[in-house]
Design an enzyme around this catalytic site. Sequence first.
Site, mmCIF file in Angstrom:
data_model
loop_
_atom_site.group_PDB
_atom_site.id
_atom_site.type_symbol
_atom_site.label_atom_id
_atom_site.label_comp_id
_atom_site.label_asym_id
_atom_site.label_seq_id
_atom_site.Cartn_x
_atom_site.Cartn_y
_atom_site.Cartn_z
ATOM 1 N N ASP A 57 56.776 -40.041 44.026
ATOM 2 C CA ASP A 57 56.789 -41.502 43.856
ATOM 3 C C ASP A 57 55.392 -42.105 43.743
ATOM 4 O O ASP A 57 55.122 -43.182 44.280
ATOM 5 C CB ASP A 57 57.563 -42.176 44.991
ATOM 6 C CG ASP A 57 59.044 -41.839 44.976
ATOM 7 O OD1 ASP A 57 59.501 -41.267 43.961
ATOM 8 O OD2 ASP A 57 59.740 -42.143 45.953
ATOM 9 N N CYS A 88 60.377 -25.539 42.536
ATOM 10 C CA CYS A 88 61.347 -25.789 41.464
ATOM 11 C C CYS A 88 62.768 -25.802 42.025
ATOM 12 O O CYS A 88 63.197 -24.838 42.666
ATOM 13 C CB CYS A 88 61.221 -24.721 40.386
ATOM 14 S SG CYS A 88 62.414 -24.933 39.037
ATOM 15 N N LYS A 101 52.435 -25.095 46.016
ATOM 16 C CA LYS A 101 53.228 -26.323 46.022
ATOM 17 C C LYS A 101 54.646 -25.998 46.464
ATOM 18 O O LYS A 101 55.176 -24.919 46.157
ATOM 19 C CB LYS A 101 53.224 -26.990 44.651
ATOM 20 C CG LYS A 101 53.817 -26.162 43.538
ATOM 21 C CD LYS A 101 53.703 -26.855 42.173
ATOM 22 C CE LYS A 101 54.527 -28.108 42.105
ATOM 23 N NZ LYS A 101 54.528 -28.683 40.727
#
Length: 359
Positions: free
Chosen positions: A189, A85, A125
């Site tokens: 993306d 984050c 992550k």
Amino acid sequence: MAGVTNPPFRTMCRQFGPGLYVSEMITARALIEGSPRTRRMVGRADGEPVHSVQLYGVDPATLAHAVAILVGQIGVDHIDMNFGCPAPKVTKKGGGAALPAHPVLYRRIVAAAVDAAGRVPVTVKMRIGLDDRTETATEAALIAEGEGAAAVAIHARTAEQRYAGHARWDHITRIKEVVRSIPVLGNGDIWEASDALDMQRQTGCDGVVVGRGCLGRPWLFGELADAYSSTGPVPPGRHTRHPRFGQVAAVMVEHARLLAEHLGPEIGARDFRKHTGWYLTGFPVGAAARRDLALVGSVDELEARLTGIDADMRRPPESARWHRGHTDGPRPVALPERWLETRDDPTPPFGAELLVSGG
């Protein structure tokens, strides 16, 4: 994806294709404190075969307690730790993407989560690093591997980039070259199915993580399923779906109904408003229609307004690649005072969990 990947949205995505659908981020402290909102956020969606929860925390003891609740009381099947984050309110307290810059504390957090989870897999992550001068992903990925994480996911942008520019897939390649015993997943993306295949071919990663690409396009997971089941090359756009407006409107109404059932009629309708712009991306419905749809107060009102729009309307094929969700950045990363000078300090950053307690 905060406020998006709740049970209704995960249900919508699962209808189009298989995948591991993870909850929106919850905080360890809020879960321990028994926050009703957080308890609702960690609920299993109806018929959800794998219950996956994304967890945030900065204190090993708090994390272990929260993981024990998730595994023992709630019965989750997978826990995904969020160290990516980039929000200033999080990083300025040492959480999120700032935490891997403190490898001793980060290691203790990962180890505590894995130990408390037992047989339930814990994944991690992260981003490339804080900025181009401070790469943290390589060390963080190796630590996660060494402490028993089931997989690592790399968002190929720095915290400073936030959501701007292009994801730099070459960094995923570097992580894949050093992490050998667990899967490395790539993120950044993935707008069409061909992007996922290109990422795996270029980087060697074991799988992909989809974020903003599915906003207003839950059928992206159907496109991915088609692409992965294809034989031979998959050129750009081959599996991209271009539904007419009437088909999209039907998905919108079903999504809104699921939210109304989950949150209540009024709150559910209000919660759906943020999705309207994503679903309408590329459709020339006009400013007035967009405004009215963004202000609906009930599912019936939404359905009535959608019925008045041309159901055969199409949008340009290239709109599938138009970015949705956050696009801001770059922005200097807010950090606690002397954060980079105290990298080996194992002390949990004060206030980082309280700041975002409640979900």
